[in-house]
Scaffold this active site. Structure first.
Site, mmCIF file in Angstrom:
data_model
loop_
_atom_site.group_PDB
_atom_site.id
_atom_site.type_symbol
_atom_site.label_atom_id
_atom_site.label_comp_id
_atom_site.label_asym_id
_atom_site.label_seq_id
_atom_site.Cartn_x
_atom_site.Cartn_y
_atom_site.Cartn_z
ATOM 1 C CG HIS A 1 -0.127 2.029 -9.284
ATOM 2 N ND1 HIS A 1 -0.337 1.660 -7.977
ATOM 3 C CD2 HIS A 1 -1.221 2.765 -9.631
ATOM 4 C CE1 HIS A 1 -1.492 2.157 -7.553
ATOM 5 N NE2 HIS A 1 -2.051 2.845 -8.536
ATOM 6 C CG LEU B 1 9.117 -17.414 -3.969
ATOM 7 C CD1 LEU B 1 9.008 -17.323 -2.447
ATOM 8 C CD2 LEU B 1 9.610 -16.082 -4.526
ATOM 9 C CG ASP C 1 -2.102 0.891 1.106
ATOM 10 O OD1 ASP C 1 -2.283 1.495 0.029
ATOM 11 O OD2 ASP C 1 -2.852 1.019 2.096
HETATM 12 C C1 FPP Z 1 -2.181 0.266 -3.242
HETATM 13 O O1 FPP Z 1 -1.617 1.556 -3.218
HETATM 14 C C2 FPP Z 1 -1.613 -0.467 -4.332
HETATM 15 C C3 FPP Z 1 -2.308 -1.051 -5.344
HETATM 16 C C4 FPP Z 1 -3.771 -1.016 -5.429
HETATM 17 C C5 FPP Z 1 -1.618 -1.711 -6.452
HETATM 18 C C6 FPP Z 1 -0.471 -2.530 -6.036
HETATM 19 C C7 FPP Z 1 0.280 -2.922 -7.201
HETATM 20 C C8 FPP Z 1 1.629 -2.956 -7.261
HETATM 21 C C9 FPP Z 1 2.490 -2.617 -6.113
HETATM 22 C C10 FPP Z 1 2.322 -3.402 -8.476
HETATM 23 C C11 FPP Z 1 1.920 -4.802 -8.766
HETATM 24 C C12 FPP Z 1 2.858 -5.451 -9.606
HETATM 25 C C13 FPP Z 1 2.566 -6.534 -10.337
HETATM 26 C C14 FPP Z 1 3.665 -7.228 -10.992
HETATM 27 C C15 FPP Z 1 1.198 -7.040 -10.522
HETATM 28 P P1 FPP Z 1 -2.575 2.810 -3.388
HETATM 29 O O2 FPP Z 1 -2.647 3.141 -4.831
HETATM 30 O O3 FPP Z 1 -3.887 2.533 -2.741
HETATM 31 O O4 FPP Z 1 -1.779 3.892 -2.604
HETATM 32 P P2 FPP Z 1 -2.423 5.095 -1.785
HETATM 33 O O5 FPP Z 1 -3.196 4.468 -0.656
HETATM 34 O O6 FPP Z 1 -1.227 5.837 -1.317
HETATM 35 O O7 FPP Z 1 -3.283 5.883 -2.719
#
Ligand code: FPP
Length: 257
Positions: free
Chosen positions: A54, A148, A37
């Site tokens: 992201h 893994l 997050d």
């Molecule tokens: C939450 O942060 C994150 C997500 C909803 C997306 C997570 C995805 C990745 C870390 C990349 C994934 C990689 C692959 C290979 C599939 P947020 O956007 O809610 O952050 P915020 O709370 O600060 O707005």
């Protein structure tokens, strides 16, 4: 080394640095699950669009996957997209749906080389075709790998998973293939998307949010939780070592004494 000295004196200050060797002196958690997050906030702090967070988050997935493998962690489950994430702006959803492809396009050969077994939990049928094709290719090409398990929760929601499991069990009961008395915790677990995996030993959530957000509600019953204010794109190998070191200090009793 410092970590070892502090270990006997209660709560570790987060400034303690651990080495891989420090944590490998004790059993490492077999299954680590992470709620990644804070990508959006990371981008906002830099006056960048949310998708830049992201993208950076994806690079961290790569780094942490490598490191988890090096540490001998057996399963790494990553919450990449929840059933609730469809509510985000269309452009952001489209970008998030491109990430698995981007990630796998460059990283799949290394995953194969490293004997990593890619899996996905979540409803794949609702994913755009290009996303589904990319993950299915990775699942297929790594299905015999014995290292893994890299398990992406993609379009995953725990309540939906449990609801579906209940529907399936009800059908079996209706057909006379299962009696209500036979339904125990093992049977319920066997109807979940994680049926081949042991429950997580350690859950990490980044960015200072202290909630589960519909993630693995059944499977996390006895899991140790580790929360950090660090935003996912800033998460490093050192943070994973700190989480594991903290895990190793805790006495897990599974309800016993
Ligand atoms: C939450 O942060 C994150 C997500 C909803 C997306 C997570 C995805 C990745 C870390 C990349 C994934 C990689 C692959 C290979 C599939 P947020 O956007 O809610 O952050 P915020 O709370 O600060 O707005």
């Amino acid at each position: 080394m410092l970590g070892k000295i502090w270990k006997n004196y209660g709560q570790l200050p987060s400034s303690v640095e651990y080495t891989k060797e420090d944590v490998l002196q004790h059993p490492v958690p077999e299954h680590v699950a992470i709620i990644m997050d804070g990508n959006g906030r990371w981008a906002k702090k830099r006056a960048l669009p949310r998708v830049a967070g992201h993208y950076e988050g994806m690079q961290v997935v790569r780094k942490i996957t490598r490191f988890a493998n090096e540490l001998g962690i057996k399963v790494l489950t990553l919450y990449a997209f929840s059933t609730e994430n469809w509510k985000r702006p269309k452009q952001e959803v489209e970008y998030l749906m491109k990430l698995p492809e981007q990630f796998l396009a460059t990283f799949l050969p290394e995953l194969i080389e490293e004997n990593v077994n890619v899996r996905v939990i979540g409803n794949r049928s609702q994913l755009p075709e290009h996303t589904r094709r990319a993950v299915e290719k990775a699942i297929e090409e790594t299905k015999h790998n014995t290292g893994l398990v890299l398990n992406f929760a993609l379009n995953y929601g725990s309540r939906a998973e449990i609801t579906y499991a209940m529907q399936e069990m009800a059908k079996q009961v209706q057909q006379g293939d299962l009696s209500p008395e036979q339904i125990n915790e093992e049977v319920v677990s066997s109807y979940l998307m994680t049926k081949d995996l042991k429950d997580p030993d350690l859950l990490i959530r980044t960015s200072g949010e202290i909630r589960l957000s519909n993630f693995m509600l059944w499977q996390l019953a006895y899991t140790e939780f580790w929360f950090t204010d660090v935003l996912w794109p800033d998460f490093t190998e050192q943070h994973l070592l700190q989480a594991i070191a903290e895990f190793q200090k805790r006495g897990r009793r599974f309800g016993g004494v």
